[in-house]
Scaffold this motif. Structure first.
Motif, short mmCIF file in Angstrom:
data_model
loop_
_atom_site.label_atom_id
_atom_site.label_comp_id
_atom_site.label_asym_id
_atom_site.label_seq_id
_atom_site.Cartn_x
_atom_site.Cartn_y
_atom_site.Cartn_z
N LEU A 116 0.83 -1.20 0.00
CA LEU A 116 0.00 0.00 0.00
C LEU A 116 0.87 1.25 0.00
O LEU A 116 0.64 2.18 -0.78
N GLY A 117 1.85 1.29 0.88
CA GLY A 117 2.75 2.44 0.94
C GLY A 117 3.46 2.70 -0.38
O GLY A 117 3.54 3.84 -0.84
N ALA A 118 3.95 1.64 -1.00
CA ALA A 118 4.64 1.79 -2.29
C ALA A 118 3.69 2.30 -3.37
O ALA A 118 4.05 3.16 -4.18
N LEU A 119 2.46 1.79 -3.37
CA LEU A 119 1.47 2.25 -4.34
C LEU A 119 1.18 3.74 -4.16
O LEU A 119 1.16 4.49 -5.14
N LEU A 120 0.98 4.17 -2.93
CA LEU A 120 0.67 5.58 -2.69
C LEU A 120 1.84 6.48 -3.04
O LEU A 120 1.65 7.57 -3.61
N ARG A 121 3.07 6.04 -2.76
CA ARG A 121 4.25 6.84 -3.15
C ARG A 121 4.32 6.99 -4.66
O ARG A 121 4.58 8.07 -5.18
N ARG A 122 4.10 5.89 -5.38
CA ARG A 122 4.14 5.95 -6.86
C ARG A 122 3.03 6.87 -7.38
O ARG A 122 3.27 7.68 -8.27
N ALA A 123 1.84 6.73 -6.83
CA ALA A 123 0.71 7.53 -7.30
C ALA A 123 0.90 9.01 -6.98
O ALA A 123 0.47 9.88 -7.75
N ARG A 124 1.55 9.30 -5.87
CA ARG A 124 1.79 10.69 -5.48
C ARG A 124 2.77 11.35 -6.44
O ARG A 124 2.67 12.54 -6.74
N GLY A 125 3.72 10.58 -6.95
CA GLY A 125 4.68 11.11 -7.92
C GLY A 125 5.44 12.30 -7.37
O GLY A 125 6.03 12.23 -6.31
N GLU A 126 5.39 13.41 -8.10
CA GLU A 126 6.13 14.61 -7.73
C GLU A 126 5.36 15.51 -6.76
O GLU A 126 5.89 16.51 -6.30
N ARG A 127 4.10 15.18 -6.50
CA ARG A 127 3.32 16.00 -5.57
C ARG A 127 3.92 15.89 -4.17
O ARG A 127 4.39 14.83 -3.77
#
Length: 92
Positions: free
Chosen positions: A17-28
């Protein structure tokens, strides 16, 4: 209230879950995403790092919404038992 220790599968799911959210957040920035979702930046940081392996449903729903992720997509990404669904080819 006593919290039971997390199972290894819950810990792994939290890490996915953490890895998914980091990827989805991208540069934000983490701050912007957290504030837009109505959670503290510390909560988002702990979820992204896997330190909070079982965040509440409303928290995940709010973060997923801000990141443009459907809850179905989040679950299929983090559920270790999920198998790819074969797509049927339509006859031409």
């Amino acid at each position: 209230m006593v919290r039971l220790p997390l199972s290894p599968s819950e810990v792994e799911r939290g890490q996915r879950l953490g890895a998914l959210l980091r990827r989805a957040r991208g540069e934000r920035s983490m701050l912007d995403v957290a504030l837009d979702a109505g959670v503290s930046p510390e909560t988002l940081r702990k979820i992204e790092s896997g330190r909070v392996a079982t965040p509440s449903f409303p928290t995940i729903a709010a973060i997923a919404d801000v990141l443009g992720l459907s809850l179905d997509a989040v679950w299929s990404e983090i559920d270790g038992s999920a198998r790819p669904v074969a797509r049927k080819r339509l006859a031409s």
